[in-house]
Design an enzyme around this catalytic site. Structure first.
Site, mmCIF file in Angstrom:
data_model
loop_
_atom_site.group_PDB
_atom_site.id
_atom_site.type_symbol
_atom_site.label_atom_id
_atom_site.label_comp_id
_atom_site.label_asym_id
_atom_site.label_seq_id
_atom_site.Cartn_x
_atom_site.Cartn_y
_atom_site.Cartn_z
ATOM 1 N N SER A 1 21.019 9.011 -25.418
ATOM 2 C CA SER A 1 20.905 10.432 -25.766
ATOM 3 C C SER A 1 19.474 10.883 -26.028
ATOM 4 O O SER A 1 19.245 12.047 -26.352
ATOM 5 C CB SER A 1 21.785 10.734 -26.984
ATOM 6 O OG SER A 1 21.502 9.829 -28.027
ATOM 7 N N THR B 1 20.490 13.662 -30.962
ATOM 8 C CA THR B 1 19.047 13.859 -30.872
ATOM 9 C C THR B 1 18.353 13.163 -32.024
ATOM 10 O O THR B 1 18.916 13.073 -33.108
ATOM 11 C CB THR B 1 18.771 15.370 -30.989
ATOM 12 O OG1 THR B 1 19.282 16.004 -29.832
ATOM 13 C CG2 THR B 1 17.304 15.679 -31.167
ATOM 14 N N THR C 1 15.154 14.603 -27.186
ATOM 15 C CA THR C 1 16.542 14.382 -26.754
ATOM 16 C C THR C 1 16.656 14.442 -25.231
ATOM 17 O O THR C 1 15.817 15.042 -24.563
ATOM 18 C CB THR C 1 17.451 15.475 -27.365
ATOM 19 O OG1 THR C 1 18.816 15.158 -27.117
ATOM 20 C CG2 THR C 1 17.158 16.836 -26.774
ATOM 21 N N ARG D 1 20.075 23.478 -18.045
ATOM 22 C CA ARG D 1 20.432 23.776 -19.438
ATOM 23 C C ARG D 1 19.376 23.198 -20.401
ATOM 24 O O ARG D 1 18.955 22.068 -20.277
ATOM 25 C CB ARG D 1 21.793 23.172 -19.742
ATOM 26 C CG ARG D 1 22.315 23.432 -21.168
ATOM 27 C CD ARG D 1 21.969 22.313 -22.117
ATOM 28 N NE ARG D 1 22.564 22.529 -23.444
ATOM 29 C CZ ARG D 1 22.295 21.791 -24.505
ATOM 30 N NH1 ARG D 1 21.457 20.791 -24.418
ATOM 31 N NH2 ARG D 1 22.866 22.050 -25.665
ATOM 32 N N VAL D 2 18.966 24.022 -21.332
ATOM 33 C CA VAL D 2 18.029 23.579 -22.367
ATOM 34 C C VAL D 2 18.706 23.794 -23.721
ATOM 35 O O VAL D 2 19.327 24.831 -23.954
ATOM 36 C CB VAL D 2 16.716 24.389 -22.289
ATOM 37 C CG1 VAL D 2 15.837 24.120 -23.507
ATOM 38 C CG2 VAL D 2 15.958 24.047 -21.000
ATOM 39 N N GLY D 3 18.588 22.808 -24.577
ATOM 40 C CA GLY D 3 19.210 22.910 -25.896
ATOM 41 C C GLY D 3 18.254 23.437 -26.948
ATOM 42 O O GLY D 3 17.240 24.083 -26.649
ATOM 43 N N ASP D 4 18.575 23.138 -28.185
ATOM 44 C CA ASP D 4 17.780 23.628 -29.310
ATOM 45 C C ASP D 4 16.510 22.816 -29.555
ATOM 46 O O ASP D 4 15.534 23.328 -30.113
ATOM 47 C CB ASP D 4 18.619 23.608 -30.593
ATOM 48 C CG ASP D 4 19.201 22.226 -30.875
ATOM 49 O OD1 ASP D 4 19.561 21.527 -29.914
ATOM 50 O OD2 ASP D 4 19.283 21.843 -32.054
ATOM 51 N N THR E 1 20.539 18.507 -35.184
ATOM 52 C CA THR E 1 21.196 17.700 -34.166
ATOM 53 C C THR E 1 22.580 18.296 -33.934
ATOM 54 O O THR E 1 23.094 19.017 -34.781
ATOM 55 C CB THR E 1 21.282 16.232 -34.621
ATOM 56 O OG1 THR E 1 21.940 15.457 -33.617
ATOM 57 C CG2 THR E 1 22.047 16.096 -35.934
ATOM 58 N N GLY E 2 23.150 18.007 -32.793
ATOM 59 C CA GLY E 2 24.471 18.542 -32.497
ATOM 60 C C GLY E 2 24.428 19.518 -31.335
ATOM 61 O O GLY E 2 23.525 19.455 -30.494
ATOM 62 N N GLY F 1 23.458 22.272 -29.392
ATOM 63 C CA GLY F 1 22.265 23.098 -29.495
ATOM 64 C C GLY F 1 22.509 24.585 -29.394
ATOM 65 O O GLY F 1 21.793 25.384 -30.003
HETATM 66 C C1 SD4 Z 1 21.089 19.613 -27.570
HETATM 67 N N1 SD4 Z 1 20.913 19.310 -29.946
HETATM 68 O O1 SD4 Z 1 20.550 19.443 -26.495
HETATM 69 C C2 SD4 Z 1 20.766 18.665 -28.673
HETATM 70 C C3 SD4 Z 1 21.609 17.493 -28.495
HETATM 71 C C4 SD4 Z 1 21.804 16.741 -29.732
HETATM 72 O O2 SD4 Z 1 22.464 15.369 -31.361
HETATM 73 O O3 SD4 Z 1 21.635 16.843 -30.706
HETATM 74 N N2 SD4 Z 1 22.197 16.016 -30.222
HETATM 75 O O4 SD4 Z 1 21.909 20.506 -27.773
#
Ligand code: SD4
Length: 349
Positions: free
Chosen positions: A85, A204, A222, A232-235, A255-256, A258
């Site tokens: 991850s 992450t 991450t 796709r782009v996360g947080d 984390t989690g 995004g």
């Molecule tokens: C995301 N927050 O890309 C990241 C992924 C992740 O724990 O946290 N993971 O959304």
């Protein structure tokens, strides 16, 4: 699933009485409002944060800068081939591309980030150079790769045979359900729906540090959600979402899932709540509750966790679901792992 849950529970219980006692002391310390800064400390998300913290500690324990410490620390999971991850060996998007997101920030608002970066093992180092050597904050995709190569980074294949195999397994159903996986990170013990290979699909590393001189910094890196849509782009690379640092107040990372963090400018929110006088733990809890209140149905079965540190070095965390943990390292103890409090106390199946 049950075995996995038991394993996870056992792991957390196995975080041991001494870790919990230590966590209790940390919490008591945090409860004291006029706490003076008491030394260098580094914290990071999930159990893989323990090893990452130790690497960061090699910098902090020698009087190094918090910014160098977090950049050093998060490179450990970026290179860990068992970690699917973060960084190399991260699970790819649904088209088979490993695309990485990372950000770094110091106490003065200096920051750099990369998003959807391919072929570079250490996106955090590219983010650091975006901060140090460009007038920009965020570079994405092809442009980020071009910048990295121009800075001397070597292009490499990040999709390992193991991740490739997991992707091909996933392709058999191509079922994308990020919301169902909220378990603590594990390295292949058990599995989860839609997640062949036995690893969680969103873990992450976010790392926050304060150095001996009281300087704060943070980093977040991450491979994002496994099997995500291309582009796709996360947080994690979004300053204010996955990471935020303000030397006057403190720092936060997430984390989690995004998307939920971005919707609420999560890490910025945590820092602003600390500015208003909340402890790191209270601030993380309120940010989590804000996410739930805005979308109660959609957030019931997904995970978001926040980790925060104030300018005194006090630490707190909160998550939607049970199972989030964070690693703490300071002069007293280098391998602490603490289960986070959560809104829902049991994992759903
Ligand atoms: C995301 N927050 O890309 C990241 C992924 C992740 O724990 O946290 N993971 O959304």
């Amino acid at each position: 699933m049950t075995d996995r849950r038991n394993f996870l529970k056992a792991s957390l219980l196995g975080a041991s009485a001494s870790a919990l006692a230590w966590a209790g002391k940390l919490a008591a310390k945090q409860a004291s409002t006029s706490q003076a800064f008491s030394g260098a400390r580094v914290v990071s998300t999930w159990d893989f944060g323990v090893a990452a913290n130790k690497a960061a500690w090699t910098v902090l324990s020698q009087g190094g800068h918090a910014l160098d410490a977090v950049e050093t620390g998060v490179q450990v999971p970026e290179s860990d081939l068992k970690n699917h991850s973060v960084g190399k060996a991260g699970y790819p998007d649904r088209d088979g591309h490993v695309t990485l997101d990372a950000s770094i920030m110091d106490a003065d608002g200096n920051c750099g980030a990369v998003a959807a970066l391919e072929h570079i093992e250490h996106p955090i180092c590219v983010a650091r150079l975006v901060m140090d050597r460009t007038p920009h904050v965020l570079l994405v995709g092809e442009g980020a790769l071009q910048f990295a190569l121009a800075q001397g980074f070597k292009k490499q294949e990040l999709l390992t045979p193991e991740s490739d195999k997991a992707w091909h397994e996933w392709l058999k159903t191509a079922r994308y359900q990020p919301s169902i996986n909220s378990e603590v990170h594990d390295y292949g013990h058990g599995g989860s729906p839609g997640m062949p290979g036995g690893a969680g699909n969103h873990d992450t590393i976010g790392m926050l540090a304060i150095d001996a001189q009281g300087r704060l910094a943070g980093a977040c890196t991450t491979s994002g959600m496994a099997w995500k849509m291309r582009g796709r782009v996360g947080d994690s690379p979004i300053i204010g979402a996955g990471l935020y640092v303000d030397g006057e107040v403190g720092a936060a990372t997430s984390t989690g899932v995004g998307e939920e963090v971005i919707r609420n400018a999560g890490s910025f929110l945590v820092v602003e709540l600390m500015r208003q006088g909340r402890s790191p733990q209270e601030a993380c809890k309120e940010a989590v509750m804000r996410i739930i209140r805005r979308r109660p149905t959609q957030t019931k079965e997904l995970q978001v966790g926040f980790l925060a540190m104030n300018k005194h070095g006090d630490v707190g965390a909160w998550a939607i679901q049970h199972g989030f943990s964070y690693a703490v390292c300071d002069a007293k103890k280098q391998d602490g792992l603490i289960p986070s409090s959560s809104v829902y106390s049991t994992s759903f199946s």
